[in-house]
Motif scaffolding. Sequence first.
Motif, PDB file in Angstrom:
ATOM      1  N   SER A  15       0.825  -1.211   0.000  1.00 35.73           N
ATOM      2  CA  SER A  15       0.000   0.000   0.000  1.00 35.73           C
ATOM      3  C   SER A  15       0.862   1.265   0.000  1.00 35.73           C
ATOM      4  N   ASN A  16       1.984   1.224   0.686  1.00 39.48           N
ATOM      5  CA  ASN A  16       2.888   2.376   0.642  1.00 39.48           C
ATOM      6  C   ASN A  16       3.486   2.550  -0.748  1.00 39.48           C
ATOM      7  N   HIS A  19       0.785   4.227  -2.922  1.00 37.54           N
ATOM      8  CA  HIS A  19       0.727   5.677  -2.657  1.00 37.54           C
ATOM      9  C   HIS A  19       1.918   6.408  -3.282  1.00 37.54           C
ATOM     10  N   LYS A  23       1.614   9.166  -6.414  1.00 42.41           N
ATOM     11  CA  LYS A  23       2.076  10.534  -6.175  1.00 42.41           C
ATOM     12  C   LYS A  23       3.161  10.928  -7.177  1.00 42.41           C
ATOM     13  N   GLU A  43      -8.256  -0.731   4.325  1.00 45.14           N
ATOM     14  CA  GLU A  43      -8.169   0.595   4.957  1.00 45.14           C
ATOM     15  C   GLU A  43      -6.875   1.307   4.560  1.00 45.14           C
ATOM     16  N   ASN A  44      -5.836   0.527   4.236  1.00 43.84           N
ATOM     17  CA  ASN A  44      -4.567   1.117   3.808  1.00 43.84           C
ATOM     18  C   ASN A  44      -4.693   1.860   2.487  1.00 43.84           C
ATOM     19  N   LEU A  45      -5.745   1.555   1.724  1.00 42.20           N
ATOM     20  CA  LEU A  45      -5.925   2.168   0.397  1.00 42.20           C
ATOM     21  C   LEU A  45      -7.206   2.991   0.299  1.00 42.20           C
ATOM     22  N   LYS A  46      -7.845   3.268   1.420  1.00 39.92           N
ATOM     23  CA  LYS A  46      -9.154   3.932   1.371  1.00 39.92           C
ATOM     24  C   LYS A  46      -9.120   5.296   0.697  1.00 39.92           C
ATOM     25  N   ASP A  47      -8.005   6.007   0.801  1.00 39.19           N
ATOM     26  CA  ASP A  47      -7.942   7.344   0.202  1.00 39.19           C
ATOM     27  C   ASP A  47      -7.726   7.315  -1.309  1.00 39.19           C
ATOM     28  N   VAL A  48      -7.356   6.179  -1.873  1.00 37.49           N
ATOM     29  CA  VAL A  48      -7.151   6.078  -3.329  1.00 37.49           C
ATOM     30  C   VAL A  48      -8.044   5.013  -3.970  1.00 37.49           C
ATOM     31  N   ASP A  51      -9.956   5.542  -7.244  1.00 32.53           N
ATOM     32  CA  ASP A  51      -9.178   5.859  -8.437  1.00 32.53           C
ATOM     33  C   ASP A  51      -8.534   4.651  -9.110  1.00 32.53           C
TER      34      ASP A  51
END
Length: 80
Positions: A15-16, A19, A23, A43-48, A51
């Motif tokens: 997941s890191n 991200h 970016k 949850e580690n990828l909820k913000d992306v 997309d």
Amino acid sequence: MKTYLITGCAGFIGSNFVHYMLKKYPEILLVNLDKLTYAGNLENLKDVAGDLPIYEAEQRFGLCLIFRRECLKIRHFFLL
């Protein structure tokens, strides 16, 4: 557009990496595969998550994705 297959995308390292890649290279397509066992957490990828495609699957399914999506690069963070 370059396409990457990321296995183990919902784990800590995977997941890191997702991200970081989004970016640094916003024009790429990431196809994400995770078995979602004890180590995988969406949850580690909820913000992306909206997309990019995230597939929950057995490892053998990933081989089908490679051929269907014609992934140019593979980043493997899938641990057994």
